[in-house]
Design an enzyme around this catalytic site. Structure first.
Site, PDB file in Angstrom:
ATOM      1  N   LYS A 277       0.834  -1.203   0.000  1.00  0.00           N
ATOM      2  CA  LYS A 277       0.000   0.000   0.000  1.00  0.00           C
ATOM      3  C   LYS A 277       0.869   1.254   0.000  1.00  0.00           C
ATOM      4  O   LYS A 277       1.996   1.220   0.495  1.00  0.00           O
ATOM      5  CB  LYS A 277      -0.859   0.021   1.281  1.00  0.00           C
ATOM      6  CG  LYS A 277      -1.985  -0.974   1.328  1.00  0.00           C
ATOM      7  CD  LYS A 277      -2.779  -0.810   2.623  1.00  0.00           C
ATOM      8  CE  LYS A 277      -3.905  -1.823   2.711  1.00  0.00           C
ATOM      9  NZ  LYS A 277      -4.928  -1.655   1.672  1.00  0.00           N
ATOM     10  N   ARG A 351     -10.410 -11.515   1.855  1.00  0.00           N
ATOM     11  CA  ARG A 351     -11.278 -12.553   1.298  1.00  0.00           C
ATOM     12  C   ARG A 351     -10.616 -13.935   1.342  1.00  0.00           C
ATOM     13  O   ARG A 351     -11.311 -14.946   1.397  1.00  0.00           O
ATOM     14  CB  ARG A 351     -11.683 -12.152  -0.132  1.00  0.00           C
ATOM     15  CG  ARG A 351     -10.524 -12.034  -1.089  1.00  0.00           C
ATOM     16  CD  ARG A 351     -10.878 -11.235  -2.358  1.00  0.00           C
ATOM     17  NE  ARG A 351     -10.982  -9.803  -2.088  1.00  0.00           N
ATOM     18  CZ  ARG A 351     -11.320  -8.900  -3.013  1.00  0.00           C
ATOM     19  NH1 ARG A 351     -11.613  -9.282  -4.230  1.00  0.00           N
ATOM     20  NH2 ARG A 351     -11.383  -7.619  -2.688  1.00  0.00           N
TER      21      ARG A 351
HETATM   22  N1  BES Z   1      -8.115  -3.708   4.342  1.00  0.00           N
HETATM   23  C1  BES Z   1      -8.303  -3.288   3.010  1.00  0.00           C
HETATM   24  C2  BES Z   1      -9.604  -2.525   2.801  1.00  0.00           C
HETATM   25  C3  BES Z   1      -9.725  -1.198   3.479  1.00  0.00           C
HETATM   26  C4  BES Z   1      -9.393  -0.027   2.809  1.00  0.00           C
HETATM   27  C5  BES Z   1     -10.213  -1.092   4.771  1.00  0.00           C
HETATM   28  C6  BES Z   1      -9.532   1.187   3.435  1.00  0.00           C
HETATM   29  C7  BES Z   1     -10.345   0.131   5.399  1.00  0.00           C
HETATM   30  C8  BES Z   1     -10.007   1.286   4.722  1.00  0.00           C
HETATM   31  C9  BES Z   1      -8.321  -4.498   2.081  1.00  0.00           C
HETATM   32  O1  BES Z   1      -7.542  -5.570   2.478  1.00  0.00           O
HETATM   33  C10 BES Z   1      -7.787  -4.040   0.773  1.00  0.00           C
HETATM   34  O2  BES Z   1      -6.643  -3.695   0.721  1.00  0.00           O
HETATM   35  N2  BES Z   1      -8.607  -4.068  -0.253  1.00  0.00           N
HETATM   36  C11 BES Z   1      -8.206  -3.664  -1.553  1.00  0.00           C
HETATM   37  C12 BES Z   1      -8.733  -4.674  -2.524  1.00  0.00           C
HETATM   38  C13 BES Z   1      -8.221  -4.501  -3.922  1.00  0.00           C
HETATM   39  C14 BES Z   1      -6.739  -4.822  -3.985  1.00  0.00           C
HETATM   40  C15 BES Z   1      -9.017  -5.427  -4.820  1.00  0.00           C
HETATM   41  C16 BES Z   1      -8.798  -2.293  -1.816  1.00  0.00           C
HETATM   42  O3  BES Z   1      -9.930  -2.048  -1.410  1.00  0.00           O
HETATM   43  O4  BES Z   1      -8.116  -1.470  -2.409  1.00  0.00           O
HETATM   44 MN    MN Z   2      -5.543  -5.401   1.847  1.00  0.00          MN
END
Ligand code: BES
Ligand code: MN
Ligand code: ZN
Length: 501
Positions: A277, A351
């Site tokens: 990230k 997931r």
């Molecule tokens: N934990 C994150 C989702 C999230 C984002 C929670 C912001 C709280 C605040 C999750 O694991 C994630 O990174 N999701 C990705 C999925 C994508 C790579 C398909 C996302 O939402 O960007």
């Molecule tokens: Mn994630």
């Protein structure tokens, strides 16, 4: 809570009690006032009966002089003459009496616990307008988390020490306190930094508090997870030196007609892994175990409240790190139960661990399955920071969303469109963990999970990415950081299911 939980820090909340009349050494008395239904400028104040005629008249006069309107959330402090028995009377505006909802009471109550800073003992008749919401509101609204700050808490920041509900029913007050304390437990878990809360410690802390209330505990460590084929949990956890866990907490009362499976995402920190990230706001990812905290707190609350329904929480815990043993884009993993997934992005990790946990939970043949997770940034794009997205079986999904709204935890039903079935097929595995386009990301995550739910199980997925963690400012009874959403929704649904049979 009976025994002190070994968290490095806990939030401070007001103590709540009931009494028949005004207790000695009450500093402040909070009296609810309403707007004039005839449109007049002056608030409607009804004498509480706790003071003599002269004092009641003094209060009424003061309210008029101070031009108190009864607008919702309006707080006015009136210094009292010595013989009144309290230092101040606080009028608390509740707005229009005929539009009064539980949520209005909860929010107003939150202002009391937080607004009368430094006050030791407060008494109130606010419970007359909804004792449950009033008790929840004061406990949740006063919640103050200072983490590992070493300085003494300033009186000017401490919530009211004790709030006494005059004329309130003790049992009802206790049940509401348990509900609120459960939200507080979830908040405390979420607020604890990942330096202190990681799979091993989290599993132990959850087990400690569960055992105190007679909830059965089973913990699988990484060796057991590997042996039993939990490929999703192992993959996500393998980039970290802190090894993953699967925690199962069961409450099984004798008279239960229905069985509910809860599943919650327990990513104790989400760096994104190899698909790392950006660094801005990455600290918010300490909250990526918010779903697990909610379901852990809920199964413990179900036991404390002796709800007539069997509840098992299945909680996968892992830290998503880009270590040298980390899983990679392009990897294919085998989930618990045998399905395979091609990894396209290691940041779509929730997931993967949930798939294993859902498959495991379904082996118990539950009547209902509710899964809760901070799953996608797409939830925030679609519904904003405060509204949970709910997907799943049509009727059950709608029921959960409605239950959320009824307790003041905003929630909205979302679809799982049929075209996602082909979009999530992989050329080298049964599924892939992403669709190739960036649209409807909350829904494709929901679709992915649906693949692991057994036929015939009524199920729902709650995406709480935004609602779990308040990065803006305090409002109503919601503090900054952890919110404890959706513990109260889950408790309301469990109570409903218990009453079904
Ligand atoms: N934990 C994150 C989702 C999230 C984002 C929670 C912001 C709280 C605040 C999750 O694991 C994630 O990174 N999701 C990705 C999925 C994508 C790579 C398909 C996302 O939402 O960007
Ligand atoms: Mn994630
Ligand atoms: Zn995540």
């Amino acid at each position: 809570m009976a025994k002190e939980l070994a968290l490095p820090a806990r939030g401070v909340v007001s103590k709540v009690s009931v009494a028949k009349k005004l207790p000695k050494r009450t500093e402040a008395f909070v009296v609810p006032v309403f707007k004039d239904p005839e449109g007049g400028a002056e608030a409607i104040y009804e004498p509480s009966g706790l003071f003599d005629k002269e004092t009641e008249k003094f209060i009424a006069n003061a309210l008029a002089t101070l031009k108190v309107s009864g607008e919702h959330g309006e707080i006015t402090k009136i210094p009292m003459p010595k013989k009144a028995g309290v230092d101040i009377v606080v009028s608390l505006g509740l707005g229009d009496r005929n539009k009064l909802s539980g949520e209005q009471v909860r929010r107003a109550a939150g202002l009391v616990a937080r607004g009368l800073v430094g006050v030791e003992k407060v008494a109130t008749t606010l419970g007359d307008f909804g004792l449950g919401p009033a008790v929840e509101g004061v406990i949740l609204g006063g919640y103050t988390y200072r983490g590992l700050q070493t300085s003494e808490i300033e009186a000017a920041k401490a919530p009211v020490a004790e709030i006494v509900f005059i004329g309130a029913n003790k049992q009802e007050c206790e049940a509401a306190s348990i509900r609120a304390e459960s939200v507080v437990l979830a908040r405390d878990f979420v607020n604890t930094p990942s330096s202190h809360l990681y799979p091993e410690t989290y599993a132990e802390l959850a087990a400690d508090v569960a055992k105190q209330f007679g909830v059965k505990v089973e913990i699988l460590d990484d060796a057991a997870l590997r042996k039993d084929g939990f490929g999703g949990i192992i993959a996500v956890g393998q980039g970290s030196a802190r090894k993953p866990r699967l925690v199962r907490l069961s409450y099984a009362p004798r008279k239960a007609a229905k069985q509910v499976a809860l599943v919650g995402k327990g990513v104790t920190f989400d760096t994104g892994g190899i698909s790392i990230k950006p660094s801005a706001n990455m600290d918010h990812m300490i909250s990526d175990m918010g779903g697990s905290a909610a379901v852990i707190a809920t199964v413990i609350a179900a036991a404390r409240l002796q709800l007539p329904v069997a509840v098992t929480a299945t909680v996968p815990m892992a830290e998503n790190m880009p270590g040298s043993e980390a899983y990679r884009p392009g990897d294919v993993i085998t989930h618990y139960g045998g399905k395979t997934t091609e990894i396209l992005n290691t940041d779509a990790e929730g997931r993967l661990i949930l798939a294993d946990a859902i498959a495991r939970a379904c082996e118990d043949n539950p009547d209902y399955l509710i899964e809760v997770s901070t799953l996608t940034g797409a939830q925030l794009v679609a519904l904003g920071t405060r509204t949970t997205g709910v997907m799943g079986s049509d009727d059950f999904r709608d029921r959960i969303a409605a239950a959320g709204r009824s307790v003041g935890e905003e929630a909205w039903a979302m679809p799982i469109p049929e075209e996602l079935a082909s979009a999530m097929k992989s050329p080298v595995a049964d599924l892939r963990n992403l669709t190739p386009d960036r649209f409807g990301g909350m829904l494709s995550a929901g679709y992915f999970l649906s693949e692991f739910v057994s036929e015939g199980v009524e199920w729902a997925h709650m995406d709480i990415a935004g609602p779990a963690f308040n990065t803006e400012s305090t409002y109503g009874y919601t503090p900054t950081r952890a919110t404890g959403v959706p513990v109260r929704t889950l408790l309301s649904v469990l109570a409903e299911i218990g009453a079904e049979a």
